[in-house]
Write a protein that holds these residues in place. Structure first.
Motif, short mmCIF file in Angstrom:
data_model
loop_
_atom_site.label_atom_id
_atom_site.label_comp_id
_atom_site.label_asym_id
_atom_site.label_seq_id
_atom_site.Cartn_x
_atom_site.Cartn_y
_atom_site.Cartn_z
N ASP A 72 0.83 -1.20 0.00
CA ASP A 72 0.00 0.00 0.00
C ASP A 72 0.87 1.25 0.00
O ASP A 72 1.96 1.26 -0.57
CB ASP A 72 -0.96 -0.03 1.20
N SER A 73 0.40 2.31 0.67
CA SER A 73 1.12 3.59 0.66
C SER A 73 2.49 3.51 1.33
O SER A 73 3.39 4.29 1.02
CB SER A 73 0.29 4.67 1.35
N GLY A 108 3.50 -0.79 -5.02
CA GLY A 108 2.69 -0.23 -3.95
C GLY A 108 1.65 0.73 -4.49
O GLY A 108 1.93 1.52 -5.38
N SER A 110 -1.16 3.51 -3.03
CA SER A 110 -1.64 4.23 -1.85
C SER A 110 -3.13 3.97 -1.64
O SER A 110 -3.92 4.01 -2.58
CB SER A 110 -1.38 5.73 -2.00
N GLU A 112 -4.42 1.15 -0.77
CA GLU A 112 -4.76 -0.24 -1.11
C GLU A 112 -5.16 -1.04 0.12
O GLU A 112 -4.52 -0.98 1.17
CB GLU A 112 -3.56 -0.91 -1.77
N THR A 113 -6.25 -1.79 -0.01
CA THR A 113 -6.69 -2.72 1.01
C THR A 113 -6.37 -4.14 0.54
O THR A 113 -5.93 -4.34 -0.60
CB THR A 113 -8.21 -2.62 1.24
N GLY A 117 -5.88 -5.51 -3.29
CA GLY A 117 -4.74 -6.34 -3.68
C GLY A 117 -5.19 -7.64 -4.32
O GLY A 117 -4.62 -8.10 -5.32
N LEU A 136 0.34 -5.81 2.97
CA LEU A 136 -1.02 -5.28 2.95
C LEU A 136 -1.72 -5.61 4.26
O LEU A 136 -1.36 -6.57 4.94
CB LEU A 136 -1.82 -5.89 1.78
N ASN A 139 -4.49 -0.74 5.94
CA ASN A 139 -5.69 0.04 5.63
C ASN A 139 -6.96 -0.69 6.04
O ASN A 139 -7.96 -0.06 6.39
CB ASN A 139 -5.73 0.38 4.13
#
Length: 248
Positions: A72-73, A108, A110, A112-113, A117, A136, A139
């Protein structure tokens, strides 16, 4: 008089036609010579500029291995002025300094859950991956996603990687949540990662944000995303596990 004029006219037309024909032939020959010269120069230029593929080049390209960091982020380097300061790029620098034949890919996104994914994993797996780092879940936790859903999505991603290539080594990055999410939820969330690692025989980074999470000086104004200095620590946390994986 008319006949004489007509004869002169015919004679003049004949001369004009002949001259035109000669000019046309000259132009045609000149064009052919010009095009041949141009084609020759092109061939010579191609010979000069085309790279020579040696055995060494082919071997180097075919033996380069890939480390893909799917996250993610935190992986994307959210909030940094230069993504080269994000931990995936720092790991690449470490690998290069050791002359190891690996390329790190930053995958990655930003925000992302685990559900996001799961939806994009098949597209990511179109490329050859030797080491897959799964980062992951943060979030999900911050949004209060049901724990069973987070666990199920992570398992689906792991299964997709294994199905695509059984030899791909998988590293799972553990995550923890701030206490304001509730003691019961945060405790159970924390256990998802080691349990999945044990169940699937994965390599585990116990806590990606170790020594960074909750430290104001190492996080940006939002208190969640690491600063440049914070990413250096993240890179070390990942490298502590990754170095043993690539040595194998």
């Amino acid at each position: 008089m008319r006949k004489r004029k007509n004869k002169h006219l015919i004679f003049n037309l004949s001369i004009s036609s002949i001259l035109f024909f000669l000019k046309f032939c000259y132009f045609l020959v000149f064009t052919l010579l010009l095009s041949c010269g141009s084609d020759t120069s092109k061939k010579e230029k191609i010979k000069e500029t085309a790279p020579i593929e040696t055995k060494e080049t082919i071997t180097e390209n075919s033996t380069t291995k890939t480390i893909l960091i799917f996250g993610d982020s935190l992986t994307a380097g959210y909030g940094l002025e230069d993504t080269n300061d994000a931990f995936p790029a720092l790991i690449q620098s470490k690998i290069d300094s050791l002359s190891l034949n690996y390329t790190v890919i930053n995958s990655g996104v930003s925000g992302e859950t685990t559900a996001g994914g799961k939806s994009r994993i098949d597209w990511v797996l179109n490329q050859k991956i030797d080491v897959f780092v799964l980062e992951l879940g943060a979030n999900d936790g911050l949004r209060g996603v049901p724990l069973s859903e987070t666990r199920g999505n992570l398992q689906a991603i792991i299964d997709a990687v294994r199905t695509k290539n059984t030899t791909t080594k998988i590293i799972l990055a553990g995550m923890q949540l701030p206490p304001n999410m509730g003691q019961d939820y945060t405790s159970k969330f924390k256990t998802i990662f080691p349990e999945l690692a044990e169940k699937n025989d994965l390599y585990l980074i116990p806590f990606l944000l170790k020594d960074v999470g909750g430290v104001p000086a190492l996080n940006q104004a939002d208190g969640i995303h690491p600063t440049v200095e914070g990413h250096k620590i993240l890179a070390n946390n990942v490298w502590d596990v990754l170095k043993n994986v690539i040595k194998e």
